[in-house]
Scaffold this active site. Sequence first.
Site, short mmCIF file in Angstrom:
data_model
loop_
_atom_site.label_atom_id
_atom_site.label_comp_id
_atom_site.label_asym_id
_atom_site.label_seq_id
_atom_site.Cartn_x
_atom_site.Cartn_y
_atom_site.Cartn_z
N PHE A 52 -56.20 50.89 -64.87
CA PHE A 52 -57.38 51.67 -64.50
C PHE A 52 -57.65 52.03 -62.97
O PHE A 52 -58.67 52.04 -62.63
CB PHE A 52 -58.33 50.45 -64.89
CG PHE A 52 -58.61 50.35 -66.50
CD1 PHE A 52 -59.24 51.12 -67.44
CD2 PHE A 52 -58.11 49.40 -67.16
CE1 PHE A 52 -59.39 51.00 -68.70
CE2 PHE A 52 -58.07 49.05 -68.46
CZ PHE A 52 -58.82 50.13 -69.15
N SER A 53 -56.55 51.53 -62.38
CA SER A 53 -56.56 52.05 -61.05
C SER A 53 -57.18 53.31 -60.52
O SER A 53 -57.89 53.31 -59.62
CB SER A 53 -55.16 52.08 -60.23
OG SER A 53 -54.62 50.58 -60.54
N LYS A 104 -42.77 45.09 -57.21
CA LYS A 104 -43.54 44.30 -56.00
C LYS A 104 -42.49 43.89 -55.19
O LYS A 104 -42.63 43.57 -53.79
CB LYS A 104 -44.25 43.35 -56.51
CG LYS A 104 -45.53 43.97 -57.06
CD LYS A 104 -46.68 42.64 -57.47
CE LYS A 104 -47.95 43.56 -57.91
NZ LYS A 104 -48.88 42.25 -57.82
N ASN A 130 -47.91 44.64 -52.71
CA ASN A 130 -48.68 45.40 -53.71
C ASN A 130 -49.60 46.63 -52.78
O ASN A 130 -50.12 47.55 -53.58
CB ASN A 130 -49.76 44.67 -54.31
CG ASN A 130 -50.91 44.47 -53.82
OD1 ASN A 130 -50.85 44.26 -52.55
ND2 ASN A 130 -52.14 44.36 -54.26
N ASP A 148 -53.35 40.91 -53.39
CA ASP A 148 -53.81 40.05 -54.34
C ASP A 148 -54.51 38.67 -54.11
O ASP A 148 -55.35 38.24 -54.53
CB ASP A 148 -52.69 39.95 -55.40
CG ASP A 148 -52.07 40.97 -56.11
OD1 ASP A 148 -52.94 41.95 -56.25
OD2 ASP A 148 -50.82 41.35 -56.30
N ALA A 200 -45.41 30.60 -63.64
CA ALA A 200 -44.87 30.55 -62.26
C ALA A 200 -44.19 32.00 -62.02
O ALA A 200 -43.07 31.79 -61.14
CB ALA A 200 -44.02 29.30 -62.32
N GLY A 201 -44.85 32.86 -62.35
CA GLY A 201 -44.38 34.27 -62.18
C GLY A 201 -44.84 35.03 -60.61
O GLY A 201 -45.35 34.29 -60.10
N GLY A 202 -44.95 36.25 -60.99
CA GLY A 202 -45.28 36.84 -59.63
C GLY A 202 -46.91 36.71 -59.22
O GLY A 202 -47.07 36.46 -57.98
N GLN A 220 -58.95 43.26 -55.03
CA GLN A 220 -57.76 43.48 -54.48
C GLN A 220 -57.62 45.10 -54.28
O GLN A 220 -57.08 45.57 -53.34
CB GLN A 220 -56.56 42.97 -55.47
CG GLN A 220 -56.61 43.44 -56.73
CD GLN A 220 -55.83 44.84 -56.71
OE1 GLN A 220 -54.90 45.13 -55.98
NE2 GLN A 220 -55.91 45.66 -57.82
#
Length: 285
Positions: free
Chosen positions: A17-18, A70, A91, A106, A132-134, A254
């Site tokens: 939706f950016s 990223k 980002n 972010d 524990a991801g990005g 963000q």
Amino acid sequence: MSTFNLGLLGYPIKASFSPQLHRAALNDSGLQGDYQLYPIPPDDPEALAEMLARVRKRELRGLNVTIPHKQAVIPLLDKLSETANAIGAVNTISMKNRQLFGDNTDAQGFLNDLVHLSEKTSSVRKALILGAGGSARAVTYALLSEGWEVIIAARRPDQAQALKNYFSSNIEQLSALKLDIHGLADLSSTLIVNTTPVGMLSHLQGSPWPEDLPLPGGTALYDLIYTPAKTQLMADAEVAGLPIRGGIGMLIEQAALSFRIWTGKKPSTQKMLQAYLDAIQHTRQ
């Protein structure tokens, strides 16, 4: 008048939706330009480099970056912000002083929206992060930088340990970061943050919280997922009497921070939210 042609790098990014958010921001700020999606496969480094070259040439005034680029873009940049360097992910890309500059909005976007839950949490600032991801990297950095004690609970102990190992050389507040690799043993947190994709419409249904474990009272829940607007975890937390908040606010905050980096303008987050709601309504018709 300057033209602000902007875009988003990722793959795939059909459901983003950016464009609606940033087109609303451009219109609100009285600026000419557009925001486009640029799906670049992870196995095409030449295409990625070509997109960044367009920023150097000012054909594009800035780019957002999402999965899976990223981290891949970092070697192609001239300079990173302190936040992007600490998180290890970018980002937002722009030109500053003739240098290709990488930032990360972010973490601050999360903190900006977290204030809506802050008054509903106790003065003891202890957070339990699921995943524990990005996304967990950005949230962990944000909370540690604000003095929170953070516990990482992940299904993959190696991924959780890798996150802690990364921060061991990039952040001073490491003593406030702990791992829970045995299945949510510590439930004394005042904030639970879901950074996993479990519950997302396009990924996995259900909840990342164990079925046989009651949600602890006296906590608040922040779920980074924004489609659907209310995940199963959020619904369960609401039934348990916990204050809840989804990721729509962080998405917009963000985006507004990125827009300000590119244009110097502070857009109306309310108008960006309305653009998002209108886009959601359109997809349902």
